[in-house]
Motif scaffolding. Sequence first.
Motif: not given
Length: 462
Positions: A30-36, A43-56
């Motif tokens: 449900p949070e995908f639309s707001s995060l992308k 822009i209407t593209a849909t990424p494969l997924a969203i990842v949010r790394p926390q470190s290098s």
Amino acid sequence: MAVSLDQKRIALETFLQDHTNIKYVTPAAPEFSSLKATYNLTITATPLAIVRPQSSNDVAALVSYCTTHGIQFSVRSGGNNLYGASCVQDALMVDMRDIAFVDIDKEKSSARVGGGILQGKLAKELSKEGLVTAMGSLGFVGFIGWGCYGGYGSLSAKYGLGVDNILAAKVVNWNGEIVDADEEMMKGIRGAGGAFGVIVELTVKVYPLKSILAGMIVFDSQDITSVYQSYNAGYQTLLDEGLSPALSSQQMVVNSPNGRAFAVGIIWSSDDHDAGRAELAKIEALGTVVMNTVGPTTVADYMDILSTQIPSSAYGACQTLSIRKLNNETTAIMSRNFEKMPSSFGTAFTIHELRGPSAAPKSNSVFGLREPHFMLEFISTVAKEEDEKESREWATNFRKELLQMKPENLLPGTYISLTPPGVTPLSKIYGPDSNYETLLELKQKYDPHNVFNLAVPKFYEQ
């Protein structure tokens, strides 16, 4: 046999079970639309997924995984690229915004900042120590993307462009290794940003500055043709006489609740406010002032004010053109087009000025436009989708008319952050002085397999 998107997501999720620090969101969440969501609502593209790394280390693991498994990925620092570069259909979006640290050195001369830091947070953290660095005006913009591709801003006449304040960088390279950029790579990063790797950390110069004078001067705009031409004739005289580098003035024509208005954004970047008011009086004298909000504040607080006045998303895009002088021919064309400007909220025009320390050749940067000039921004980022076509056509025609003026006043390059991909050759954007050839050599050396092919600039379009 081709691997489906669902199979890629399943394999990625299996990989992430061993990297529990990395946040992961699929299009079904449900949070995908707001995060992308990026700045450009077109822009209407849909990424494969969203990842949010926390470190290098998280970023390094993701780059290694993607290169090994043939997964395209884009990198989001702030998500405000006007052409949606960080949101690519079926590519993995690596969202850096959780890597947002600020670490100021003991001497208070530099700061290490995370690859996902937004300008507003950086300004606030520096302000606590009575410090600033070169940055733009809007708090919701990613600092890394703003600074690495040039970085015009209201402090540039005094401190230089964003690229001129980058001291060092930590990068995840094409092989998934965390490396400190050497001097050759740094030259490329200062102007071509993430073309050579994912920037997980920058070290930037910082400067002591506790308070500024800032605000907006609005001039009587009933006869915008005469007002604009008269203002710029006077402003050119001020430039010829010598304006203080602490004074920044950004011209703009906008649609306000009271109609079209010519305004000038002012920042005085010095604690000597008496001297600032004396310089400000020179600008006020160039027309009939109907409103003046300039007053004492801090960079962080002023950025907060501007960020509430400018929408954090819009439909459309911007165009750009750089010129040497605001001469009579140029301002006549401009004022004619102001008369034609659509009344839609968001349609606007503004000018960024390059003077001072950044307007001289630099051997440590591939940024191309190194002489005093004005970068014109034709803005067609509107609140309503149905207004986008009219606004864009006005901006396009306005720019085309300026391109017909005497060629000696036109600079060949444009500002890459405001240039649609593939429209202006990179050889013009990064020229002259062999910058483009240097850029190609650096790309081949530091990204030989074009792993970062979705980064700006896009070399495959040349």
